[in-house]
Design a protein around this motif. Structure first.
Motif, PDB file in Angstrom:
ATOM      1  N   UNK A  80       5.137   5.438  -4.979  1.00 57.25           N
ATOM      2  CA  UNK A  80       5.439   5.459  -6.416  1.00 57.25           C
ATOM      3  C   UNK A  80       4.516   6.441  -7.131  1.00 57.25           C
ATOM      4  N   UNK A  81       3.271   6.552  -6.649  1.00 54.17           N
ATOM      5  CA  UNK A  81       2.360   7.536  -7.254  1.00 54.17           C
ATOM      6  C   UNK A  81       2.932   8.941  -7.138  1.00 54.17           C
ATOM      7  N   UNK A  82       3.559   9.225  -5.979  1.00 57.35           N
ATOM      8  CA  UNK A  82       4.159  10.551  -5.794  1.00 57.35           C
ATOM      9  C   UNK A  82       5.350  10.746  -6.724  1.00 57.35           C
ATOM     10  N   UNK A  83       5.986   9.633  -7.103  1.00 59.12           N
ATOM     11  CA  UNK A  83       7.212   9.723  -7.898  1.00 59.12           C
ATOM     12  C   UNK A  83       6.950   9.700  -9.396  1.00 59.12           C
ATOM     13  N   UNK A  84       5.662   9.743  -9.786  1.00 56.65           N
ATOM     14  CA  UNK A  84       5.350   9.489 -11.190  1.00 56.65           C
ATOM     15  C   UNK A  84       6.081  10.427 -12.134  1.00 56.65           C
ATOM     16  N   UNK A  85       6.272  11.681 -11.686  1.00 60.12           N
ATOM     17  CA  UNK A  85       6.954  12.618 -12.571  1.00 60.12           C
ATOM     18  C   UNK A  85       8.475  12.468 -12.507  1.00 60.12           C
ATOM     19  N   UNK A  86       8.938  11.643 -11.585  1.00 60.87           N
ATOM     20  CA  UNK A  86      10.386  11.461 -11.453  1.00 60.87           C
ATOM     21  C   UNK A  86      10.886  10.481 -12.521  1.00 60.87           C
ATOM     22  N   UNK A  87      12.171  10.169 -12.399  1.00 60.21           N
ATOM     23  CA  UNK A  87      12.773   9.267 -13.370  1.00 60.21           C
ATOM     24  C   UNK A  87      12.259   7.832 -13.210  1.00 60.21           C
ATOM     25  N   UNK A 109       2.552   4.961 -17.269  1.00 65.58           N
ATOM     26  CA  UNK A 109       3.324   5.545 -16.169  1.00 65.58           C
ATOM     27  C   UNK A 109       2.978   4.905 -14.840  1.00 65.58           C
ATOM     28  N   UNK A 110       1.772   4.330 -14.731  1.00 71.78           N
ATOM     29  CA  UNK A 110       1.321   3.864 -13.417  1.00 71.78           C
ATOM     30  C   UNK A 110       1.507   2.368 -13.206  1.00 71.78           C
ATOM     31  N   UNK A 111       2.250   1.728 -14.097  1.00 67.96           N
ATOM     32  CA  UNK A 111       2.408   0.278 -13.977  1.00 67.96           C
ATOM     33  C   UNK A 111       2.926  -0.120 -12.595  1.00 67.96           C
ATOM     34  N   UNK A 112       3.939   0.617 -12.118  1.00 71.75           N
ATOM     35  CA  UNK A 112       4.621   0.214 -10.887  1.00 71.75           C
ATOM     36  C   UNK A 112       3.711   0.306  -9.665  1.00 71.75           C
ATOM     37  N   UNK A 113       2.929   1.393  -9.590  1.00 74.10           N
ATOM     38  CA  UNK A 113       2.040   1.488  -8.429  1.00 74.10           C
ATOM     39  C   UNK A 113       0.892   0.482  -8.544  1.00 74.10           C
ATOM     40  N   UNK A 114       0.391   0.272  -9.769  1.00 73.84           N
ATOM     41  CA  UNK A 114      -0.687  -0.707  -9.940  1.00 73.84           C
ATOM     42  C   UNK A 114      -0.231  -2.108  -9.529  1.00 73.84           C
ATOM     43  N   UNK A 115       1.026  -2.420  -9.854  1.00 73.61           N
ATOM     44  CA  UNK A 115       1.582  -3.723  -9.479  1.00 73.61           C
ATOM     45  C   UNK A 115       1.535  -3.889  -7.958  1.00 73.61           C
ATOM     46  N   UNK A 128       0.836  -1.202   0.000  1.00 78.32           N
ATOM     47  CA  UNK A 128       0.000   0.000   0.000  1.00 78.32           C
ATOM     48  C   UNK A 128       0.869   1.249   0.000  1.00 78.32           C
ATOM     49  N   UNK A 129       1.819   1.309   0.958  1.00 75.10           N
ATOM     50  CA  UNK A 129       2.635   2.517   1.059  1.00 75.10           C
ATOM     51  C   UNK A 129       3.611   2.624  -0.107  1.00 75.10           C
ATOM     52  N   UNK A 132      -6.791  -2.311 -14.570  1.00 71.80           N
ATOM     53  CA  UNK A 132      -5.860  -1.340 -15.154  1.00 71.80           C
ATOM     54  C   UNK A 132      -4.611  -2.039 -15.692  1.00 71.80           C
ATOM     55  N   UNK A 133      -4.140  -3.072 -14.975  1.00 74.18           N
ATOM     56  CA  UNK A 133      -2.938  -3.787 -15.435  1.00 74.18           C
ATOM     57  C   UNK A 133      -3.221  -4.514 -16.746  1.00 74.18           C
ATOM     58  N   UNK A 134      -4.426  -5.067 -16.864  1.00 69.02           N
ATOM     59  CA  UNK A 134      -4.772  -5.795 -18.085  1.00 69.02           C
ATOM     60  C   UNK A 134      -4.733  -4.857 -19.281  1.00 69.02           C
ATOM     61  N   UNK A 135      -5.152  -3.604 -19.058  1.00 67.78           N
ATOM     62  CA  UNK A 135      -5.185  -2.631 -20.147  1.00 67.78           C
ATOM     63  C   UNK A 135      -3.826  -1.981 -20.370  1.00 67.78           C
ATOM     64  N   UNK A 136      -2.840  -2.345 -19.537  1.00 60.76           N
ATOM     65  CA  UNK A 136      -1.514  -1.746 -19.659  1.00 60.76           C
ATOM     66  C   UNK A 136      -0.968  -1.990 -21.060  1.00 60.76           C
ATOM     67  N   UNK A 137      -0.488  -0.914 -21.680  1.00 62.57           N
ATOM     68  CA  UNK A 137      -0.081  -1.034 -23.084  1.00 62.57           C
ATOM     69  C   UNK A 137      -1.269  -0.654 -23.951  1.00 62.57           C
ATOM     70  N   UNK A 138      -1.101  -0.773 -25.245  1.00 58.05           N
ATOM     71  CA  UNK A 138      -2.142  -0.300 -26.150  1.00 58.05           C
ATOM     72  C   UNK A 138      -2.751  -1.445 -26.943  1.00 58.05           C
TER      73      UNK A 138
END
Lengths: 116, 497
Positions: free
Chosen positions: B20-27, B107-113, B14-15, B145-151
């Protein structure tokens, strides 16, 4: 009161199921929303119906079961979020397919065909 | 401190996900590193919890110190500890694989994981049915959301079907919970068992209806036959690491049935006793047979892998329905094997499609592939078909021993034959029939490392087969002892701060 509530839940559920079986995404979303309303009413009824009684134990002789109310609150919040997500998803699917058929393949003249 | 450790598998993802959500604009490397640390930390936590549970005691954590059955409890017994450990062992290689490039489109793959792990871990730990619903929703919304990850339109279509089906399933879940509360006056799993044993049921008929409704929902998550048609479409459309992580998702549905079996469906005094098992037995065998035909008919490797997941679901459901501790122990062993092997196959399919360009994972002749991929494919095929000497063979052998039913033997062995044919055909087409000339593209060893880790876990299951079967047997014994579970949960002590 019980009969009225039962009929309401039945009408909402059957409308919801009918709409879920449609071919366009928008009726499906509305159908799922109706189904979640039906569920919320149903959860209220699960602790038995009590009229004019607070949901506080010990305040009066007769009280309403407080647990279903807490559960309904949770179910409403979750249902709301899920509906919002589904709307966004339906819009994306519409953008990808160019029509709002749930399979993305519009059959000419059918329910999901935009050219009509 | 150690008494709060049971919260860690829920709080840590959770945390980490929020961070990671806060870091989305980071590298990107920062997001990857945060996710990797959190995923890797789950491993020692899950191991410590498993060690704690292996002693045989059931740990109960009263959230907010409410007395059970009124508050929500987290319950750690050997089964949930085992599931946590499988999840942690699966998540790490899958995440490492994703960090090699599959994580970039969104961009949100990591937090969704992380949120997906939060939902899965929570579902394994909770001792309350409504809380199980909440954790199901958490893991589902992350999985949407993970299933839709990618196009891709394929993914949008599969995602739409998956979401609509699961939302309808969630409504059914709530209907079932409402009826269960009306029938028993409680939603605590242990208390449901106690009410049934003590004969305090308000209405046996309502309990039967609610039990059947809940079973439909769990079977939908587990993808048992009439409710399994969504799975091949959804899993084969997902990106490789997502599909590999989803290998644990059908097990969440199976876990829920397994958890409720001794407390609700299989309990001697329960009005549901003997009502659902003949149905489930037939459906389990039908799932195996149908899925084996699906494997045979697959035109793409990812579809083949998805049908394989269904074969394992049917096999596990048959073991569950057999309802003896020996069958359950064999089922647990097979569950661990099938989770890791299926995930490894999805990752391998991802590597193969990355190497073949437009042809992707179609079972058609294409350009040459690296021999390393071929080797991994053969090992996986041997494992998944259940040929000696790998873990699939041992898993099926113990299952056949534990469930001596002619129908089960025939269906499972015939299905294995069909799997063997399908794998031989797919493997020879993809790896042998390629255009002459042109050196096959080399595969960096690092790309295959996560997948090899999963394979090594399965090999370790062969080496450690005897101790693992002992663990599985004691897990099954503890699970079957409903009275022990009820006493442990309802008599739980306060949590010291």
């Amino acid at each position: 009161m019980e009969i009225l509530l039962a009929i309401m839940i039945a009408v909402l559920t059957s409308c919801g199921i009918y709409l879920i079986l449609r071919l366009r995404t928008f009726p499906v979303v509305v159908g799922l929303t109706l189904l979640s309303y039906a569920v919320n009413l149903f959860l209220f009824a699960m602790g038995r119906l009590t009229l004019n009684a607070p949901a506080v134990i010990g305040a009066t002789d007769q009280y309403t079961d407080p647990l279903p109310q807490a559960l309904v609150l949770t179910a409403i919040v979750i249902g709301f979020a899920m509906t919002a997500f589904l709307m966004a998803l339906a819009l994306r699917a519409w953008g990808e397919f160019g029509n709002d058929h749930v399979d993305g393949t519009a059959i000419p003249g059918s329910d999901g065909d935009d050219r009509r | 401190m150690i008494s709060h450790l049971i919260m860690a598998p829920v709080l840590l993802p959770l945390f980490a996900g929020l961070l990671i959500l806060l870091e989305v604009r980071q590298r990107l490397w920062l997001r990857r590193a945060t996710g990797l640390i959190a995923t890797a930390l789950l491993l020692p936590i899950a191991f410590l919890l498993w060690q704690q549970a292996a002693a045989g005691d059931i740990t109960v954590y009263r959230l907010g110190n409410w007395q059970p059955p009124f508050g929500i409890v987290l319950v750690l017994d050997q089964l949930s500890a085992m599931m946590l450990l499988i999840t942690a062992l699966l998540a790490l290689p899958v995440y490492l694989h994703a960090c090699r490039g599959d994580d970039q489109p969104g961009a949100n793959f990591h937090s969704l994981f992380q949120f997906q792990l939060l939902g899965i871990n929570g579902a394994f730990l909770t001792g309350d049915l409504f809380n199980l619903f909440v954790f199901f929703e958490v893991l589902l919304i992350a999985s949407y959301a993970l299933l839709m990850h990618g196009q891709g339109p394929q993914r949008a279509k599969a995602g739409l079907h998956y979401v609509i089906l699961n939302l309808a399933g969630s409504s059914l879940f709530l209907f079932g919970l409402g009826l269960l509360y009306a029938a028993t006056g409680t939603l605590n799993m242990a208390d449901v068992g106690r009410v049934i044993c003590a004969g305090e049921l308000v209405s046996p008929l309502l309990l039967q209806v609610s039990g059947a409704l809940l079973l439909v929902v769990f079977a939908l998550k587990a993808a048992l036959l009439p409710l399994s048609f969504w799975l091949p479409g959804a899993y084969s459309a997902a990106s490789a690491p997502v599909a590999a992580l989803f290998a644990i998702m059908t097990k969440v549905g199976l876990y829920a049935i397994w958890r409720m079996w001794p407390l609700l469906y299989g309990l001697q005094d329960s009005p549901l006793h003997g009502m659902v098992s003949p149905w489930l037995w037939g459906l389990a065998l039908a799932t195996i047979a149908f899925a084996a035909l699906g494997v045979l008919s697959a035109q793409r490797l990812a579809v083949l892998a998805s049908w394989l997941v269904l074969v394992s679901v049917g096999t596990l459901m048959a073991a569950l329905t057999a309802s003896t501790p020996a069958a359950w122990a064999a089922g647990f062993y097979y569950m661990i094997h099938s989770t890791f092997a299926a995930a490894a196959l999805f990752l391998l399919v991802g590597l193969i499609s990355a190497h073949r360009g437009v042809l992707a994972d179609q079972i058609e002749e294409g350009s040459g592939l690296s021999p390393l991929l071929g080797l991994l494919f053969v090992v996986l095929a041997v494992m998944l078909v259940g040929l000696p000497p790998l873990s699939g063979f041992i898993g099926k052998l113990v299952l056949l021993q534990a469930v001596p039913e002619a129908a089960f033997w025939i269906v499972l062995l015939l299905a294995s034959l069909l799997l063997l044919i399908a794998f031989s055909r797919a493997g020879s087409t993809v790896f042998w029939r390629h255009q002459a000339g042109g050196k096959p593209a080399t595969l960096p060893l690092a790309a295959a490392a996560p997948l090899t880790f999963l394979l090594l876990l399965c090999v370790a299951m062969v080496v450690l087969a005897a101790p693992m079967m002992n663990v599985a047997a004691s897990t099954a014994e503890q699970l079957a002892n409903a009275q022990g579970y009820i006493d442990a949960v309802l008599g739980a002590a306060e949590v010291m701060p």
